[in-house]
Design an enzyme around this catalytic site. Sequence first.
Site, PDB file in Angstrom:
ATOM      1  N   HIS A 359      16.273   5.943   2.595  1.00 25.96           N
ATOM      2  CA  HIS A 359      15.714   4.718   2.028  1.00 25.96           C
ATOM      3  C   HIS A 359      15.964   4.540   0.544  1.00 25.96           C
ATOM      4  O   HIS A 359      15.509   3.548  -0.032  1.00 25.96           O
ATOM      5  CB  HIS A 359      14.200   4.670   2.250  1.00 25.96           C
ATOM      6  CG  HIS A 359      13.805   4.297   3.647  1.00 25.96           C
ATOM      7  ND1 HIS A 359      13.647   2.993   4.053  1.00 25.96           N
ATOM      8  CD2 HIS A 359      13.555   5.050   4.729  1.00 25.96           C
ATOM      9  CE1 HIS A 359      13.299   2.970   5.332  1.00 25.96           C
ATOM     10  NE2 HIS A 359      13.236   4.215   5.768  1.00 25.96           N
ATOM     11  N   LYS A 550       6.119  -7.869  -4.849  1.00 26.45           N
ATOM     12  CA  LYS A 550       6.617  -6.562  -4.433  1.00 26.45           C
ATOM     13  C   LYS A 550       6.003  -5.517  -5.349  1.00 26.45           C
ATOM     14  O   LYS A 550       5.401  -5.878  -6.362  1.00 26.45           O
ATOM     15  CB  LYS A 550       8.144  -6.513  -4.526  1.00 26.45           C
ATOM     16  CG  LYS A 550       8.685  -7.015  -5.876  1.00 26.45           C
ATOM     17  CD  LYS A 550      10.202  -7.016  -5.945  1.00 26.45           C
ATOM     18  CE  LYS A 550      10.849  -8.139  -5.180  1.00 26.45           C
ATOM     19  NZ  LYS A 550      11.692  -7.704  -4.085  1.00 26.45           N
ATOM     20  N   ARG A 551       6.157  -4.242  -5.023  1.00 29.27           N
ATOM     21  CA  ARG A 551       5.675  -3.190  -5.915  1.00 29.27           C
ATOM     22  C   ARG A 551       6.200  -3.433  -7.339  1.00 29.27           C
ATOM     23  O   ARG A 551       7.305  -3.924  -7.518  1.00 29.27           O
ATOM     24  CB  ARG A 551       6.187  -1.819  -5.439  1.00 29.27           C
ATOM     25  CG  ARG A 551       5.737  -1.394  -4.057  1.00 29.27           C
ATOM     26  CD  ARG A 551       4.285  -1.036  -3.979  1.00 29.27           C
ATOM     27  NE  ARG A 551       3.904  -0.173  -5.064  1.00 29.27           N
ATOM     28  CZ  ARG A 551       3.369   1.029  -4.948  1.00 29.27           C
ATOM     29  NH1 ARG A 551       3.182   1.539  -3.770  1.00 29.27           N
ATOM     30  NH2 ARG A 551       3.023   1.735  -5.994  1.00 29.27           N
ATOM     31  N   LYS A 556      12.960  -3.010 -10.028  1.00 32.23           N
ATOM     32  CA  LYS A 556      12.822  -4.345  -9.436  1.00 32.23           C
ATOM     33  C   LYS A 556      12.845  -5.440 -10.515  1.00 32.23           C
ATOM     34  O   LYS A 556      12.940  -6.618 -10.222  1.00 32.23           O
ATOM     35  CB  LYS A 556      11.548  -4.423  -8.602  1.00 32.23           C
ATOM     36  CG  LYS A 556      11.600  -3.537  -7.338  1.00 32.23           C
ATOM     37  CD  LYS A 556      10.276  -3.556  -6.588  1.00 32.23           C
ATOM     38  CE  LYS A 556      10.236  -2.681  -5.347  1.00 32.23           C
ATOM     39  NZ  LYS A 556      10.903  -3.250  -4.164  1.00 32.23           N
ATOM     40  N   THR A 658      12.926  -6.093   2.147  1.00 32.34           N
ATOM     41  CA  THR A 658      12.545  -6.872   3.317  1.00 32.34           C
ATOM     42  C   THR A 658      11.751  -8.099   2.880  1.00 32.34           C
ATOM     43  O   THR A 658      11.695  -9.089   3.604  1.00 32.34           O
ATOM     44  CB  THR A 658      11.700  -6.047   4.311  1.00 32.34           C
ATOM     45  OG1 THR A 658      10.666  -5.374   3.581  1.00 32.34           O
ATOM     46  CG2 THR A 658      12.563  -5.038   5.052  1.00 32.34           C
ATOM     47  N   LYS A 662      11.623 -12.023   4.415  1.00 32.28           N
ATOM     48  CA  LYS A 662      10.418 -12.795   4.732  1.00 32.28           C
ATOM     49  C   LYS A 662      10.433 -14.134   4.011  1.00 32.28           C
ATOM     50  O   LYS A 662      10.086 -15.175   4.586  1.00 32.28           O
ATOM     51  CB  LYS A 662       9.161 -12.020   4.299  1.00 32.28           C
ATOM     52  CG  LYS A 662       8.949 -10.713   5.005  1.00 32.28           C
ATOM     53  CD  LYS A 662       7.855  -9.894   4.290  1.00 32.28           C
ATOM     54  CE  LYS A 662       7.929  -8.436   4.692  1.00 32.28           C
ATOM     55  NZ  LYS A 662       7.140  -7.575   3.782  1.00 32.28           N
TER      56      LYS A 662
HETATM   57  C1  LIG Z   1       7.511  -6.757   2.856  1.00 32.03           C
HETATM   58  C2  LIG Z   1       6.531  -6.066   2.023  1.00 32.03           C
HETATM   59  C3  LIG Z   1       6.952  -5.210   1.006  1.00 32.03           C
HETATM   60  C4  LIG Z   1       8.413  -4.991   0.670  1.00 32.03           C
HETATM   61  O1  LIG Z   1       8.824  -5.971  -0.251  1.00 32.03           O
HETATM   62  P1  LIG Z   1      10.196  -5.825  -1.064  1.00 32.03           P
HETATM   63  O2  LIG Z   1      10.329  -7.133  -1.761  1.00 32.03           O
HETATM   64  O3  LIG Z   1      11.271  -5.612  -0.061  1.00 32.03           O
HETATM   65  O4  LIG Z   1      10.030  -4.683  -2.000  1.00 32.03           O
HETATM   66  C5  LIG Z   1       5.997  -4.589   0.233  1.00 32.03           C
HETATM   67  N1  LIG Z   1       4.687  -4.790   0.462  1.00 32.03           N
HETATM   68  C6  LIG Z   1       4.240  -5.607   1.421  1.00 32.03           C
HETATM   69  C7  LIG Z   1       2.793  -5.807   1.609  1.00 32.03           C
HETATM   70  C8  LIG Z   1       5.143  -6.268   2.237  1.00 32.03           C
HETATM   71  O5  LIG Z   1       4.685  -7.077   3.211  1.00 32.03           O
END
Ligand SMILES: *Cc1c(COP(=O)(O)O)cnc(C)c1O
Length: 816
Positions: A359, A550-551, A556, A658, A662
């Site tokens: 990952h 995101k985190r 990022k 991911t 979304k």
């Molecule tokens: C999808 C998701 C992530 C991953 O987000 P990235 O933009 O790919 O880092 C992190 N936290 C939650 C709650 C998510 O639903």
Amino acid sequence: MTVGLEFDQLQSSADALRRSISNRLMYGVGKDAVTARPQDWLHAAALAVRDRLVQRWMVTTRRQYDQDAKRVYYLSMEFLIGRTFSNALLALGIYDQMKEALADVGIDMESLIDLEPDAALGNGGLGRLAACFLDSMATLGIPGFGYGIRYDYGMFRQRIVNGEQVEAPDYWLHAGNPWEFPRPEVQYPVHFGGRTVQRDDHVEWIDTQHVNAMAYDTVIPGYATDATNTLRLWSARADEELDLSAFNKGDYQGAVETRNESENVSRLLYPDDSTMAGRELRLRQEYFFVSATMQDLIRRYLRTHSTFGRFSEKVAVHLNDTHPVLAIPELLRLLVDVHHLPWAEAMGHIRRVFSYTNHTLMPEALETWDLELLARLLPRHLQIIFDINAAFLTEASDQGAHDLDLIRRISLVDEFGHRRVRMAYLAIVASHTVNGVSKLHSQLMQRDIFADFARLYPERFTNVTNGITPRRWLAQANPPLARLIDESVGTNWRRDLLELRGLRNLRGDAAFEAAFHAAKRCNKVRLVQRLTQRTGIAFDPDALFDMQVKRIHEYKRQLLNVLHVIVRYNRIRENPQSDWVPRVVLFAGKAASAYRMAKTIIKLINDVAEKVNSDPAVGGRLKVVFVPNYGVSVAELMIPAADLSEQISTAGTEASGTGNMKLALNGALTIGTLDGANIEIGESVGPEHIFIFGHTSDQVDALRASGYRPRQIYEDNAELRTALDQIRTGFFSPGDPARFLDIFHSLVDWGDHYLVMADFAAFIAAQEEVDRRFVDVAGWTASAIENVAGVGQFSSDRAISEYASDIWRVKPLDMG
Ligand SMILES: *Cc1c(COP(=O)(O)O)cnc(C)c1O
């Protein structure tokens, strides 16, 4: 004559559900309608739903046995499930009926839904991927189990106090968990410490301490199918005997303390998914859950087989990152020491059952364990790892790897400095398949971090691009858009997301575009209402909603986003009469509790927000909002409201992402770098419907190799310099002017490791292009539709089909 068991066949009508809820409230929760609190109604309704899931669960379990199916064991330290109630209702097709049933007894279902705590047993993308994969395995009928840890405390709750992150424990089980079944009869001892002794024909591991792992099962429903799967999570239970011995010596307090201490192993989720906690307890957690899991899968296999001859035909074990890698030496130990298989035979089984997903490419996030710690905690496993290493290095030199330098590089034991075991290498050596999670990441993985292994075992490496479940991320999160799509191309996209391509037939259909725009607006209004309630900040639903959720992490590049905000703010103030496109820049995300820079970034976002939002010269044309406590439920609320999706990591650092999928699925246009799955999203939706900017991963490498000088960029770019000087001199933190000095220096003087400065100008230019495009409402909407229509391949159903056929070699269960 015996009398058979009889069950009520539970129906799906609102009447039947109302009856079930009444029964469950009375006999399950022990309340009547007069004293029941909303929490009790939720519990009763959840139990009514669970009963219906159990019917399906039993059918699936029976079929698995009857068909002697090969089962997939998906091992993950994290499962970021979120809420279950509405997800289960949609899977069972009883959402409207339940709503009616509750309305009949005077309960508003929507408000009940919000009472359910998130099961947040994960940090971010990796844990959410595991949850999406469980959903897809169930929906596709792939016989599988998720295995992990039932943490008492999940991901911390984040509050923002004075602009800073404050962490609070997430005791998600406080009101009980109606979805799980405790299985006190399923317990396995997990040993630690002690020493090994060589007997005549085998090794014994003795003088250990142990804790028991007790199973809790949760049913994972498939969508519109009788197929279900099981998520089995382990909880630590101290051994009664151990307590008693201390107790009998008169040390009552000591007995209780030992108990508490050994049960700590499943107490809490480590609040970080990218840097190693490096703590003994973390290692204990990893071993705890894989040991119980390996014991459980052997027991299940031996229930229907008398020898291990068909083991690899019936078992596939998948390692979600390296956290569960100790499953390899543990399974070997069980096969050799406990079941007395010859080493070579056991090793053969191992190589046929294990597969591993990598990952991350970031070297600091590749897990290694100190040899001394392993020797103390898991002495037998360390021996086994040495044996695997010796056999591997012999095999490698047989294949021509004589170069001592190479041998040292690929050894499972890192001999440089403090000796450590490289868990990723162990995973590669013992697995039949290793995959990355996007095309770019899989390429770079083979070119860089695992290059030596890719040369030795080229056939072992492959790619499976990540995916997301359309059930949660479109059907559940975005009812207005889901309804519109149903009316336009039918309802089957929930099971075959490629059907969204049908939306392309509606190109130029003004009525459809208007309806699409209205659905987006509806989600934006919903978000504004909820955020105004929560944060007091009001903003305009017709503004461009620019989202980075995101985190919080330097790679990022939330900082790049903040710099754009500051530049935009300065431009508005300099040119207040100009026709600015109104924007709301939304951030959400948690910072690992020990990650100082990430926490400073949160503070900076909030300080900038305060300045911008209160400046009358801006007049609402720019708002900055930090939404607290990002998690699955907050994501479900925010993502459907996005116009613009920020996916701006330094190229080569985000393995897949991911969140990008979304957001695109919910009709947001991406502004992003050529990183991770952004590249494939761009290919699918077409270059005119995505905003790509910045250095490619090759250009990043070249720039670093040629001597990157961020200070030069600072000196040459006046707008950037102004923004950075404002950060440096306390323009956003007048009470504490030095607050953000580290941010300034990290970018300008300390190497700017993630090349924020290098991509700044291109990012600003891309944002200007976004503005130009957004004012053309029809054009923007058409592009948003192209995004929805184009991202069908990013369904986790596609990903799981690939895993099933190419890696696990399992077939869907025959559901009759
Ligand atoms: C999808 C998701 C992530 C991953 O987000 P990235 O933009 O790919 O880092 C992190 N936290 C939650 C709650 C998510 O639903």
